[in-house]
Write a protein that holds these residues in place. Structure first.
Motif, PDB file in Angstrom:
ATOM      1  N   SER A  22       0.803  -1.227   0.000  1.00 47.15           N
ATOM      2  CA  SER A  22       0.000   0.000   0.000  1.00 47.15           C
ATOM      3  C   SER A  22       0.832   1.271   0.000  1.00 47.15           C
ATOM      4  N   ARG A  23       1.945   1.290   0.693  1.00 42.37           N
ATOM      5  CA  ARG A  23       2.791   2.472   0.725  1.00 42.37           C
ATOM      6  C   ARG A  23       3.986   2.358  -0.212  1.00 42.37           C
ATOM      7  N   ASP A  24       4.601   1.183  -0.248  1.00 44.71           N
ATOM      8  CA  ASP A  24       5.830   1.014  -1.025  1.00 44.71           C
ATOM      9  C   ASP A  24       5.559   0.766  -2.500  1.00 44.71           C
ATOM     10  N   TRP A  25       4.438   0.199  -2.820  1.00 46.13           N
ATOM     11  CA  TRP A  25       4.011  -0.123  -4.179  1.00 46.13           C
ATOM     12  C   TRP A  25       4.933  -1.155  -4.834  1.00 46.13           C
ATOM     13  N   ALA A  26       4.366  -1.922  -5.718  1.00 52.68           N
ATOM     14  CA  ALA A  26       5.109  -2.947  -6.458  1.00 52.68           C
ATOM     15  C   ALA A  26       5.005  -2.669  -7.944  1.00 52.68           C
ATOM     16  N   LEU A  27       5.994  -3.105  -8.672  1.00 55.18           N
ATOM     17  CA  LEU A  27       5.889  -3.186 -10.124  1.00 55.18           C
ATOM     18  C   LEU A  27       5.669  -4.652 -10.463  1.00 55.18           C
ATOM     19  N   ILE A  28       4.456  -4.971 -10.897  1.00 55.07           N
ATOM     20  CA  ILE A  28       4.162  -6.318 -11.375  1.00 55.07           C
ATOM     21  C   ILE A  28       4.801  -6.406 -12.757  1.00 55.07           C
ATOM     22  N   THR A  29       5.775  -7.291 -12.899  1.00 52.38           N
ATOM     23  CA  THR A  29       6.595  -7.330 -14.108  1.00 52.38           C
ATOM     24  C   THR A  29       6.508  -8.709 -14.742  1.00 52.38           C
ATOM     25  N   VAL A  30       6.167  -8.727 -16.028  1.00 51.18           N
ATOM     26  CA  VAL A  30       5.947  -9.984 -16.732  1.00 51.18           C
ATOM     27  C   VAL A  30       6.434  -9.852 -18.169  1.00 51.18           C
ATOM     28  N   GLU A  31       6.836 -10.982 -18.745  1.00 51.68           N
ATOM     29  CA  GLU A  31       7.234 -11.003 -20.152  1.00 51.68           C
ATOM     30  C   GLU A  31       6.351 -11.977 -20.905  1.00 51.68           C
ATOM     31  N   HIS A  32       5.850 -11.518 -22.042  1.00 55.68           N
ATOM     32  CA  HIS A  32       5.028 -12.367 -22.902  1.00 55.68           C
ATOM     33  C   HIS A  32       5.367 -12.055 -24.356  1.00 55.68           C
ATOM     34  N   ALA A  33       5.587 -13.090 -25.141  1.00 52.69           N
ATOM     35  CA  ALA A  33       5.868 -12.968 -26.579  1.00 52.69           C
ATOM     36  C   ALA A  33       7.002 -11.978 -26.840  1.00 52.69           C
ATOM     37  N   GLY A  34       8.028 -12.024 -25.996  1.00 56.86           N
ATOM     38  CA  GLY A  34       9.204 -11.181 -26.175  1.00 56.86           C
ATOM     39  C   GLY A  34       9.055  -9.748 -25.694  1.00 56.86           C
ATOM     40  N   GLN A  35       7.921  -9.377 -25.137  1.00 60.02           N
ATOM     41  CA  GLN A  35       7.701  -8.016 -24.639  1.00 60.02           C
ATOM     42  C   GLN A  35       7.603  -8.043 -23.117  1.00 60.02           C
ATOM     43  N   VAL A  36       8.356  -7.164 -22.465  1.00 58.83           N
ATOM     44  CA  VAL A  36       8.287  -7.024 -21.015  1.00 58.83           C
ATOM     45  C   VAL A  36       7.412  -5.823 -20.705  1.00 58.83           C
TER      46      VAL A  36
END
Length: 174
Positions: A22-36
């Motif tokens: 809630s305070r620090d926040w996350a970057l949800i990071t994923v790669e699909h079909a060569g694109q991040v």
């Protein structure tokens, strides 16, 4: 000062469970079909279920990351230092469908056995998706809250992912 990320045991990881997302926040990071792609998230948490250490987080259906998440098994949750709050704001407001957010962000992309994460992270959780469920109107007990949070009924998908690795800045290790 060495700012490299080092793996620690899941049991050694310490954070405030009420502010980590809630305070620090996350970057949800994923790669699909060569694109991040990465998106900022402030709803989520950590816990233990099914005899596994897990992270849980939420993505609305209109987010490009949702399309990518549904197609992939691996994801990272990256927590950046406060000095990069503007980057988190940008990553939460721009769409990876329309532009290369990673390039524009200035973040340095790394991979752990193919799972993308960012070198600038204070903490990166390398995860494997276990469960996905769309919220539904029928399951809401607090209908007033539902109307407040989802006036358009664009309910989030709920993801549970096993935390396979915890990577932290060397100076943040216990």
């Amino acid at each position: 000062m060495n700012n490299t990320l080092k793996q620690i045991a899941n049991a050694d990881f310490r954070c405030n469970p009420f502010t980590f997302f809630s305070r620090d926040w996350a970057l949800i990071t994923v790669e699909h079909a060569g694109q991040v792609n990465a998106m900022t998230a402030s709803w989520g948490g950590l816990g233990h279920i099914w005899n596994k250490d897990v992270a849980y987080f939420f993505i609305r259906p209109q987010r490009w990351t949702r399309h990518m998440m549904d197609a992939e098994a691996k994801v990272s949750l990256c927590f950046l230092p406060d000095s990069l709050r503007q980057v988190l704001d940008y990553m939460g407001s721009a769409s990876g469908k329309d532009e290369d957010k990673i390039a524009k962000s200035g973040l340095s992309l790394l991979r752990d056995n193919g799972t993308p994460y960012f070198a600038e992270s204070d903490t990166a959780l390398i995860c494997r998706k276990l469960y996905t469920q769309d919220f539904t109107e029928a399951c809401w007990n607090d209908k007033e809250l539902m109307q407040t949070v989802y006036p358009e009924k664009d309910f989030h998908a709920f993801y549970v992912a096993e935390v396979e690795k915890v990577l932290v800045k060397e100076q943040l290790q216990p």
